[in-house]
Design an enzyme around this catalytic site. Structure first.
Site, PDB file in Angstrom:
ATOM      1  N   GLY A 188       0.819  -1.207   0.000  1.00  0.00           N
ATOM      2  CA  GLY A 188       0.000   0.000   0.000  1.00  0.00           C
ATOM      3  C   GLY A 188       0.852   1.256   0.000  1.00  0.00           C
TER       4      GLY A 188
ATOM      5  N   GLY B  98      -0.072   5.134  -1.248  1.00  0.00           N
ATOM      6  CA  GLY B  98      -1.075   5.953  -0.590  1.00  0.00           C
ATOM      7  C   GLY B  98      -0.479   7.091   0.216  1.00  0.00           C
TER       8      GLY B  98
ATOM      9  N   ILE C 171      -0.200   7.534   3.516  1.00  0.00           N
ATOM     10  CA  ILE C 171       0.725   7.166   4.591  1.00  0.00           C
ATOM     11  C   ILE C 171       2.087   6.825   4.004  1.00  0.00           C
ATOM     12  CG2 ILE C 171       1.196   5.541   6.452  1.00  0.00           C
ATOM     13  CD1 ILE C 171      -1.786   5.298   6.918  1.00  0.00           C
TER      14      ILE C 171
ATOM     15  N   ASP D 101       2.157  -2.000  -4.495  1.00  0.00           N
ATOM     16  CA  ASP D 101       0.788  -1.501  -4.535  1.00  0.00           C
ATOM     17  C   ASP D 101       0.075  -2.126  -5.736  1.00  0.00           C
ATOM     18  OD1 ASP D 101      -1.573   0.059  -3.916  1.00  0.00           O
ATOM     19  OD2 ASP D 101      -0.228   1.455  -2.898  1.00  0.00           O
TER      20      ASP D 101
ATOM     21  N   ASN E 158     -10.777  -8.572   3.353  1.00  0.00           N
ATOM     22  CA  ASN E 158      -9.473  -8.493   4.001  1.00  0.00           C
ATOM     23  C   ASN E 158      -8.823  -9.867   4.109  1.00  0.00           C
ATOM     24  OD1 ASN E 158      -9.002  -5.729   4.440  1.00  0.00           O
ATOM     25  ND2 ASN E 158     -10.414  -5.708   6.169  1.00  0.00           N
TER      26      ASN E 158
ATOM     27  N   VAL F 123      -1.043  -2.157   9.793  1.00  0.00           N
ATOM     28  CA  VAL F 123      -1.520  -0.804  10.065  1.00  0.00           C
ATOM     29  C   VAL F 123      -3.001  -0.645   9.707  1.00  0.00           C
ATOM     30  CG1 VAL F 123      -1.191   1.649   9.489  1.00  0.00           C
ATOM     31  CG2 VAL F 123       0.792   0.121   9.689  1.00  0.00           C
TER      32      VAL F 123
ATOM     33  N   ASP G  75      -2.430   5.954  18.892  1.00  0.00           N
ATOM     34  CA  ASP G  75      -3.316   6.333  20.001  1.00  0.00           C
ATOM     35  C   ASP G  75      -2.517   6.959  21.144  1.00  0.00           C
ATOM     36  OD1 ASP G  75      -5.869   5.354  18.974  1.00  0.00           O
ATOM     37  OD2 ASP G  75      -5.005   3.374  19.182  1.00  0.00           O
TER      38      ASP G  75
ATOM     39  N   ARG H  65      -1.107  10.415  20.187  1.00  0.00           N
ATOM     40  CA  ARG H  65      -2.135  11.462  20.276  1.00  0.00           C
ATOM     41  C   ARG H  65      -2.358  11.880  21.721  1.00  0.00           C
ATOM     42  NH1 ARG H  65      -6.211   8.709  15.783  1.00  0.00           N
ATOM     43  NH2 ARG H  65      -5.371   9.852  13.984  1.00  0.00           N
TER      44      ARG H  65
ATOM     45  N   HIS I 186      -7.700  -0.249  18.665  1.00  0.00           N
ATOM     46  CA  HIS I 186      -7.617   1.151  18.251  1.00  0.00           C
ATOM     47  C   HIS I 186      -8.689   2.005  18.926  1.00  0.00           C
ATOM     48  CE1 HIS I 186      -7.274   4.690  15.775  1.00  0.00           C
ATOM     49  NE2 HIS I 186      -8.492   4.531  15.295  1.00  0.00           N
TER      50      HIS I 186
END
Length: 365
Positions: A26, A29, A31, A57, A122, A146, A176, A179, A204
């Site tokens: 990925g 993208g 991130i 990707d 998924n 992630v 988390d 933050r 999360h």
């Protein structure tokens, strides 16, 4: 699939030992755009260790164009430690000899769709990635998931990569705590580095646990001791942390890619290089049913210490309040419900796989 991967190489004069190979799925993208230069400049493995980036990707024209653009920017960024970068749509190329695999992508839960539908998609994603990791990555490869829901997706990936020990799989929970650190640091008017040992239990977006946290070595309540500080810690602080992602999206009309990338760097930096003495960090790890009463066979965010080289140990015997215990039990119940749904999805497509997952859940494998 590309017949040959596009790549570039640049020598470094500060290379120490063999370069570390990092596979990133990925990678095209938002991130990935923030993460790749952080790794290339040494934020993840230090200023004297060269790296090889293998970026994967989708084989779609738009996505391939984005990969090409990132490749050009990495070339123009003059990163001394970047020995090689490969951008590809081929799994075997991306995961070849990987020391670490960072899995950014996952199919998101969409409004109006059943959770089982999302989990089926998924499961297909991580079945493919798991097979590639098992076949092409180094046997000691460490895998950080992630894409949300990270704990459940990590469980999926571990199931589809049976040759790797479950202890090699991790779910990102550092965003988390980062933050929460930023809110505490702002309130106390100190740098983020002064705030340590905030814990994220479970999955999360749980309520951050500051019972063991310190500001410049002093307990948080001792520094934030005024009545309005106590009121803030009990309410607005928690709300600010839990709504931070949504607030970033509302402000920039896109996800919080930069801070997510930084949390990834922090996580693998600690896994590889080790945590500081007395430092507690949070990490989604495989539960064996012996840690703080958490059931076996889950990926659950717990307080850990990292001695380095991809190893960790769960910090034992921390005091847990009744309030925190209740939140842990709620998170555990949610993760168990996801695991049961996962077993149904696996059984639908492969009954033998569901049996294996059930044994894993009971901690027998």
């Amino acid at each position: 699939r590309e017949s040959e991967p596009r790549c570039f190489s640049g020598l470094t004069t500060r290379r120490q030992a063999e370069p570390i190979c990092v596979a990133i799925s990925g990678a095209a993208g938002q991130i990935g755009y923030s993460l790749l230069p952080m790794i290339a400049e040494g934020a993840m493995f230090g200023p004297r260790r060269s790296v090889v980036l293998r970026c994967l990707d989708l084989n779609l024209p738009t996505v391939k164009g984005q990969m090409q653009a990132i490749e050009m920017e990495l070339q123009d960024g003059h990163f001394d430690l970047l020995q090689e970068a490969v951008f590809t749509t081929d799994d075997s190329t991306a995961f070849k000899d990987a020391d670490y695999a960072i899995l950014l992508g996952a199919y998101p839960q969409q409004e109006g769709k059943e959770k089982g539908e999302t989990m089926e998609k998924n499961s297909m994603i991580f079945r493919t990635i798991g097979a590639a990791i098992e076949r092409y990555a180094k046997k000691g490869c460490k895998v950080l998931v992630v894409g949300h829901p990270a704990c459940t997706n990590t469980l999926l990936c571990a199931h589809h990569t049976p040759a790797l020990p479950k202890e090699n799989f991790f779910a990102l929970s550092r965003l988390d705590t980062n933050r929460a650190v930023s809110q505490i640091a702002t309130r106390a008017q100190v740098s983020a580095g002064a705030v340590r040992n905030i814990i994220a239990w479970g999955a999360h977006n749980q309520v951050p646990d500051i019972d063991h946290a310190t500001i410049d070595g002093k307990p948080v309540p001792e520094v934030l001791s005024k009545e309005d500080d106590r009121e803030w810690l009990a309410g607005p602080f928690i709300e600010a942390v839990q709504r931070r992602g949504a607030n970033v999206v509302a402000a920039r009309k896109a996800s919080s890619a930069l801070s997510a990338a930084r949390a990834i760097v922090d996580t693998i930096r600690d896994l590889h290089g080790g945590t500081k003495s007395g430092e507690i960090v949070s990490l989604g790890v495989w539960s064996q049913g012996e840690e703080y009463g958490v059931g076996a066979g889950l990926i659950f965010s717990l307080p850990v210490h990292c001695p380095g080289e991809g190893r960790f140990r769960i910090v034992p015997d921390l005091a847990v309040t009744e309030q925190t215990r209740a939140r842990m039990l709620a998170a555990e119940a949610d993760l168990k419900a996801d695991r049961e749904l996962l077993m149904e999805v696996l059984k639908k497509h492969n009954p033998d796989a569901a049996s294996t997952a059930a044994k894993n859940a009971e901690g027998r494998l």
